[in-house]
Each structure stands twice: as C-alpha cells, then as structure tokens.
Design a protein around this motif. Structure first.
Motif, PDB file in Angstrom:
ATOM      1  N   ARG A  46       0.831  -1.205   0.000  1.00  0.00           N
ATOM      2  CA  ARG A  46       0.000   0.000   0.000  1.00  0.00           C
ATOM      3  C   ARG A  46       0.866   1.256   0.000  1.00  0.00           C
ATOM      4  NH1 ARG A  46      -2.821   3.705   2.768  1.00  0.00           N
ATOM      5  NH2 ARG A  46      -5.031   3.908   2.303  1.00  0.00           N
ATOM      6  N   SER A  47       1.936   1.266   0.780  1.00  0.00           N
ATOM      7  CA  SER A  47       2.791   2.451   0.838  1.00  0.00           C
ATOM      8  C   SER A  47       3.443   2.726  -0.516  1.00  0.00           C
ATOM      9  CB  SER A  47       3.853   2.317   1.926  1.00  0.00           C
ATOM     10  OG  SER A  47       4.689   1.209   1.676  1.00  0.00           O
ATOM     11  N   ASP A  51       2.900   5.999  -3.555  1.00  0.00           N
ATOM     12  CA  ASP A  51       3.921   6.641  -4.386  1.00  0.00           C
ATOM     13  C   ASP A  51       3.588   6.524  -5.866  1.00  0.00           C
ATOM     14  OD1 ASP A  51       5.368   7.308  -2.112  1.00  0.00           O
ATOM     15  OD2 ASP A  51       6.663   5.535  -2.243  1.00  0.00           O
ATOM     16  N   VAL A  52       3.126   5.344  -6.281  1.00  0.00           N
ATOM     17  CA  VAL A  52       2.744   5.133  -7.682  1.00  0.00           C
ATOM     18  C   VAL A  52       1.634   6.103  -8.065  1.00  0.00           C
ATOM     19  CG1 VAL A  52       1.585   3.506  -9.250  1.00  0.00           C
ATOM     20  CG2 VAL A  52       3.464   2.711  -7.798  1.00  0.00           C
ATOM     21  N   LEU A  53       0.641   6.243  -7.205  1.00  0.00           N
ATOM     22  CA  LEU A  53      -0.473   7.143  -7.506  1.00  0.00           C
ATOM     23  C   LEU A  53      -0.019   8.594  -7.599  1.00  0.00           C
ATOM     24  CD1 LEU A  53      -3.287   5.572  -5.322  1.00  0.00           C
ATOM     25  CD2 LEU A  53      -3.095   5.519  -7.822  1.00  0.00           C
ATOM     26  N   ARG A  54       0.882   8.995  -6.710  1.00  0.00           N
ATOM     27  CA  ARG A  54       1.397  10.369  -6.764  1.00  0.00           C
ATOM     28  C   ARG A  54       2.057  10.660  -8.107  1.00  0.00           C
ATOM     29  NH1 ARG A  54       2.916   8.980  -1.329  1.00  0.00           N
ATOM     30  NH2 ARG A  54       1.637  10.151   0.132  1.00  0.00           N
ATOM     31  N   ILE A  55       2.689   9.650  -8.675  1.00  0.00           N
ATOM     32  CA  ILE A  55       3.429   9.837  -9.927  1.00  0.00           C
ATOM     33  C   ILE A  55       2.553   9.586 -11.156  1.00  0.00           C
ATOM     34  CG2 ILE A  55       5.342   8.904 -11.316  1.00  0.00           C
ATOM     35  CD1 ILE A  55       6.693   8.237  -8.569  1.00  0.00           C
ATOM     36  N   TYR A  69      -2.414  -2.947 -10.824  1.00  0.00           N
ATOM     37  CA  TYR A  69      -1.735  -3.240  -9.563  1.00  0.00           C
ATOM     38  C   TYR A  69      -2.535  -4.140  -8.621  1.00  0.00           C
ATOM     39  CZ  TYR A  69       1.732   0.136 -10.988  1.00  0.00           C
ATOM     40  OH  TYR A  69       2.727   0.788 -11.674  1.00  0.00           O
ATOM     41  N   GLY A  70      -3.693  -4.626  -9.066  1.00  0.00           N
ATOM     42  CA  GLY A  70      -4.455  -5.581  -8.273  1.00  0.00           C
ATOM     43  C   GLY A  70      -5.220  -4.978  -7.111  1.00  0.00           C
ATOM     44  N   TYR A  71      -5.548  -3.706  -7.208  1.00  0.00           N
ATOM     45  CA  TYR A  71      -6.351  -3.041  -6.182  1.00  0.00           C
ATOM     46  C   TYR A  71      -7.739  -2.767  -6.746  1.00  0.00           C
ATOM     47  CZ  TYR A  71      -2.535  -2.159  -2.910  1.00  0.00           C
ATOM     48  OH  TYR A  71      -1.533  -2.307  -1.999  1.00  0.00           O
ATOM     49  N   SER A  72      -8.722  -2.641  -5.876  1.00  0.00           N
ATOM     50  CA  SER A  72     -10.058  -2.268  -6.337  1.00  0.00           C
ATOM     51  C   SER A  72     -10.065  -0.765  -6.619  1.00  0.00           C
ATOM     52  CB  SER A  72     -11.111  -2.591  -5.271  1.00  0.00           C
ATOM     53  OG  SER A  72     -10.953  -1.744  -4.146  1.00  0.00           O
ATOM     54  N   GLN A  73     -10.992  -0.350  -7.434  1.00  0.00           N
ATOM     55  CA  GLN A  73     -11.113   1.071  -7.741  1.00  0.00           C
ATOM     56  C   GLN A  73     -11.444   1.840  -6.462  1.00  0.00           C
ATOM     57  OE1 GLN A  73     -13.186   1.846 -11.360  1.00  0.00           O
ATOM     58  NE2 GLN A  73     -13.441   4.012 -10.915  1.00  0.00           N
ATOM     59  N   ARG A  74     -12.233   1.242  -5.606  1.00  0.00           N
ATOM     60  CA  ARG A  74     -12.593   1.882  -4.337  1.00  0.00           C
ATOM     61  C   ARG A  74     -11.343   2.096  -3.467  1.00  0.00           C
ATOM     62  NH1 ARG A  74     -17.832   0.096  -1.362  1.00  0.00           N
ATOM     63  NH2 ARG A  74     -18.287   2.144  -0.566  1.00  0.00           N
ATOM     64  N   ARG A  78      -9.778   5.658  -2.116  1.00  0.00           N
ATOM     65  CA  ARG A  78      -9.406   5.946  -0.715  1.00  0.00           C
ATOM     66  C   ARG A  78      -7.973   6.456  -0.624  1.00  0.00           C
ATOM     67  NH1 ARG A  78     -12.709   1.265   1.208  1.00  0.00           N
ATOM     68  NH2 ARG A  78     -11.064   0.006   0.363  1.00  0.00           N
ATOM     69  N   MET A  79      -7.075   5.822  -1.358  1.00  0.00           N
ATOM     70  CA  MET A  79      -5.674   6.251  -1.337  1.00  0.00           C
ATOM     71  C   MET A  79      -5.516   7.646  -1.932  1.00  0.00           C
ATOM     72  SD  MET A  79      -3.434   2.841  -2.096  1.00  0.00           S
ATOM     73  CE  MET A  79      -4.584   1.699  -2.851  1.00  0.00           C
ATOM     74  N   LEU A  80      -6.268   7.935  -2.970  1.00  0.00           N
ATOM     75  CA  LEU A  80      -6.204   9.276  -3.572  1.00  0.00           C
ATOM     76  C   LEU A  80      -6.707  10.337  -2.597  1.00  0.00           C
ATOM     77  CD1 LEU A  80      -7.365   8.419  -7.202  1.00  0.00           C
ATOM     78  CD2 LEU A  80      -5.092   9.232  -6.509  1.00  0.00           C
TER      79      LEU A  80
END
Length: 89
Positions: A46-47, A51-55, A69-74, A78-80
């Motif tokens: 997750r951490s 970083d991936v999302l920031r970039i 990356y194997g995560y749900s859109q939800r 949340r991370m965003l």
C-alpha cells in the motif's frame, strides 16, 4: 544420480514443487520450515502504491491503475483521498 523421491512430501510442498520447482521448494523448506507464512493478496504494498499514484495518476486513469496493480477502484479512491489530505496539511 538418483532422482529425489518426493512421493512422501506434504501436499503443500508438492504443490510448491509444481509451481517453483524442486530445488526452490527445498530452499524454501530449509529457510522457512516450521514458520507459518501468510502471503498478501497483493504483490505491491500500500505504501508503494501511494507513491505510484502520486506519480502516475492523471485524473482519469483510476480504473487502469487499479487493474494493473491488483487493487479495487474503491481502494484507489481511498488512497487518492489520503494523498489529497496529506497535501492539504
């Protein structure tokens, strides 16, 4: 050289042998025997994903990143939100 007889191996080691081979299974056994392993559902932590999302997040590629990356859109949403809150602080 005689072939290693694996017929008496526990099922988990037989399964691993099919996936990663005999030598790797023996190495895994020697290194981790007796230890209960719990493998996370996702390869990417997750951490690191933050970083991936920031970039890589461009405002429109939530679904693409989630699938890649194997995560749900939800979870991505949340991370965003978390990133946005951090930036606002």
């Amino acid at each position: 050289m005689n072939e290693l007889d694996t017929s008496g191996w526990n099922k988990i080691y037989k399964d691993l042998q099919k996936v990663i081979g005999t030598e790797a299974t023996l190495n895994l056994f020697k290194e981790y025997r007796g230890i209960q392993l719990n493998l996370p559902v996702r390869l990417i932590s997750r951490s690191h994903m933050l970083d991936v999302l920031r970039i890589d997040y461009d405002g429109r590629n939530k679904q693409k990143l989630a699938r890649a990356y194997g995560y749900s859109q939800r979870s991505i949403e949340r991370m965003l939100r978390e990133i946005k809150e951090q930036e606002e602080s």
